[in-house]
Design an enzyme around this catalytic site. Structure first.
Site, PDB file in Angstrom:
ATOM      1  N   GLU A  25      46.825  37.788  44.796  1.00 60.97           N
ATOM      2  CA  GLU A  25      46.648  39.191  45.163  1.00 60.97           C
ATOM      3  C   GLU A  25      45.354  39.758  44.591  1.00 60.97           C
ATOM      4  OE1 GLU A  25      51.178  40.435  46.015  1.00 60.97           O
ATOM      5  OE2 GLU A  25      50.246  41.368  44.278  1.00 60.97           O
ATOM      6  N   CYS A  46      40.098  44.603  41.780  1.00 58.91           N
ATOM      7  CA  CYS A  46      40.822  43.974  40.685  1.00 58.91           C
ATOM      8  C   CYS A  46      41.114  42.533  41.119  1.00 58.91           C
ATOM      9  CB  CYS A  46      42.090  44.788  40.444  1.00 58.91           C
ATOM     10  SG  CYS A  46      43.075  44.205  39.087  1.00 58.91           S
ATOM     11  N   CYS A 104      50.657  33.164  35.984  1.00 64.72           N
ATOM     12  CA  CYS A 104      50.124  33.167  34.618  1.00 64.72           C
ATOM     13  C   CYS A 104      51.110  32.482  33.690  1.00 64.72           C
ATOM     14  CB  CYS A 104      49.880  34.597  34.142  1.00 64.72           C
ATOM     15  SG  CYS A 104      49.107  34.685  32.507  1.00 64.72           S
ATOM     16  N   CYS A 130      53.867  37.325  29.032  1.00 67.47           N
ATOM     17  CA  CYS A 130      54.101  38.615  28.389  1.00 67.47           C
ATOM     18  C   CYS A 130      55.373  39.247  28.967  1.00 67.47           C
ATOM     19  CB  CYS A 130      52.908  39.532  28.588  1.00 67.47           C
ATOM     20  SG  CYS A 130      51.396  38.799  27.953  1.00 67.47           S
ATOM     21  N   CYS A 184      55.213  42.030  31.948  1.00 72.49           N
ATOM     22  CA  CYS A 184      54.299  41.787  33.069  1.00 72.49           C
ATOM     23  C   CYS A 184      54.976  41.049  34.223  1.00 72.49           C
ATOM     24  CB  CYS A 184      53.111  40.971  32.555  1.00 72.49           C
ATOM     25  SG  CYS A 184      51.983  40.451  33.858  1.00 72.49           S
ATOM     26  N   GLU A 208      45.276  34.765  33.380  1.00 73.04           N
ATOM     27  CA  GLU A 208      44.568  34.963  32.120  1.00 73.04           C
ATOM     28  C   GLU A 208      43.181  34.335  32.283  1.00 73.04           C
ATOM     29  OE1 GLU A 208      44.616  36.487  29.053  1.00 73.04           O
ATOM     30  OE2 GLU A 208      42.719  35.429  29.016  1.00 73.04           O
ATOM     31  N   CYS A 237      48.542  48.173  37.688  1.00 74.41           N
ATOM     32  CA  CYS A 237      48.367  47.200  36.613  1.00 74.41           C
ATOM     33  C   CYS A 237      49.625  46.398  36.315  1.00 74.41           C
ATOM     34  CB  CYS A 237      48.012  47.959  35.341  1.00 74.41           C
ATOM     35  SG  CYS A 237      46.372  47.604  34.832  1.00 74.41           S
TER      36      CYS A 237
END
Ligand code: SAH
Ligand code: SF4
Length: 353
Positions: free
Chosen positions: A96, A109, A116, A120, A123, A167, A340
């Site tokens: 995305e 972005c 990932c 976290c 997320c 990341e 985000c």
């Protein structure tokens, strides 16, 4: 742009590689530089359009190469004008990219990985796990694909942030190869101060980036005010603890006018107290930095709640009292899952199976 996948795509090759490609065909290296400008500065989508190359050479190239970038599979436009694009890579992997228009420029972005591995707890991308690293061409391809979908002309002023999926410092070589082409005046011509890499804190890679004169701006996802809190939120903190991270930030060789940005997602009752704000100020004292406070985007599968607005404002106030420039990030595109940390290919999970 042809549909067939038989020939190699030129997108992702840098100037030197294009020069060598021309030389290997018995042509002068400067044709490689012409190709480079056509691909990235003018964003040509077809070898046929490269009229500064002679016709025979164009034909010969077209027999072996194509200009291809990820296919726009879906777009979700937010009420605030931002949009989330679902792109399909050649092997069927989905990623995305988010488009955010502002008054005088456009922010894209970008994703650095499909999924990932960092895990976290707040997320959405973490829920996917890591599918794979992206290649430089797939990173540049995101800019080309969204520029195509939105008819963004090559002269438009862009901000590029590696805050999509993944990341970036765990895929540093392809990310930096893409950044070199993005920032090159003969390439996409986006100034380095208009490009930012955001990291969860991969300490040795931060040190490596600090030594690279072609580095863009760096943002660190801090998200916690002490070791215990950070380890609970971000498992990477067990490998690279907060004290090591802050030490690397302190040692980061900032250029004139360069600052570090610290991102802090505010989670209700978890990391948003006045005491947290004081600890953040103590941790960062002496570092030339700004703090971006990010309102948390909650959702299914994630255990936290967003801090109430008054808390966000109070947290900002506490930091400002300690002379830290602290900003509250506007969360755009929430209604289409483009904000985000919201990227996780909603509704597309089956494709990834
Ligand atoms: N992996 C990199 C870059 C991608 S994440 C990093 O972690 O920095 C980009 C930003 O989104 C990070 O600052 C992260 O803390 C934030 N983020 C992740 N999930 C979020 C959520 N649910 N709500 C708000 N921000 C989130
Ligand atoms: Fe990965 Fe960044 Fe999400 Fe953490 S916040 S899981 S590092 S994308």
């Amino acid at each position: 742009m042809k549909a067939g996948l038989s020939s190699q795509s030129l997108v992702g090759l840098d100037r030197q590689e294009l020069e060598r490609l021309m030389e290997s065909r018995g042509k002068a290296a400067y044709h490689g530089r012409q190709l480079y400008r056509a691909l990235y500065r003018r964003r040509e989508s077809d070898l046929g359009g490269m009229t500064d190359l002679d016709g025979k050479l164009r034909q010969a190239l077209a027999a072996d190469y194509e200009i291809r970038w990820p296919k726009v599979e879906g777009g979700f436009v937010s009420q605030d004008g931002s949009a989330r694009y679902l792109l399909l890579l050649e092997d069927g992997t989905a990623i995305e990219t988010v488009y955010m228009p502002e008054d005088d420029r456009i922010t894209l972005c970008l994703s650095s990985q499909a999924g990932c591995a960092v895990g976290c707890r707040f997320c959405f991308t973490a829920l996917l796990g890591l599918r794979r690293n992206l290649e430089a061409g797939e990173i540049l391809g995101q800019v080309l694909a969204v520029a195509g979908a939105r008819a963004i002309p090559p002269v438009a002023r862009l901000n590029l942030v590696f805050m999509g999926m993944g990341e970036p410092l765990l895929n540093l070589a392809p990310v930096m190869k893409a950044v070199r082409i993005l920032s090159d005046p003969q390439g996409f011509a986006v100034p380095l101060r208009r490009i930012a890499i955001s990291t969860s804190g991969i300490v040795p890679r931060i040190e490596e980036l600090g030594r690279d004169p072609g580095r863009p701006m760096l943002a660190i996802s801090l998200n916690a005010s002490n070791e215990e809190q950070r380890s609970e939120l971000m498992p990477i903190n067990r490998k690279y603890p907060l004290r090591e991270l802050v030490r690397a930030c302190r040692a980061y060789p900032l250029r004139p006018r360069e600052v570090l940005t610290f991102e802090y997602v505010l989670l209700d009752g978890f990391n948003d107290s006045d005491a947290d704000a004081r600890r953040v100020a103590d941790l960062l004292r002496g570092i030339r930095a700004t703090v971006n406070l990010i309102p948390y985007n909650p959702g299914p599968g994630l255990p936290y709640r967003p801090s109430p607005r008054e808390r966000v404002l109070a947290f900002q106030q506490r930091l400002r009292e300690q002379n830290f420039p602290a900003f509250i990030r506007i969360s755009r595109g929430q209604d289409v899952g483009a904000a985000c940390g919201q990227l996780r290919l909603q509704g597309m999970e089956h494709r990834l199976g």
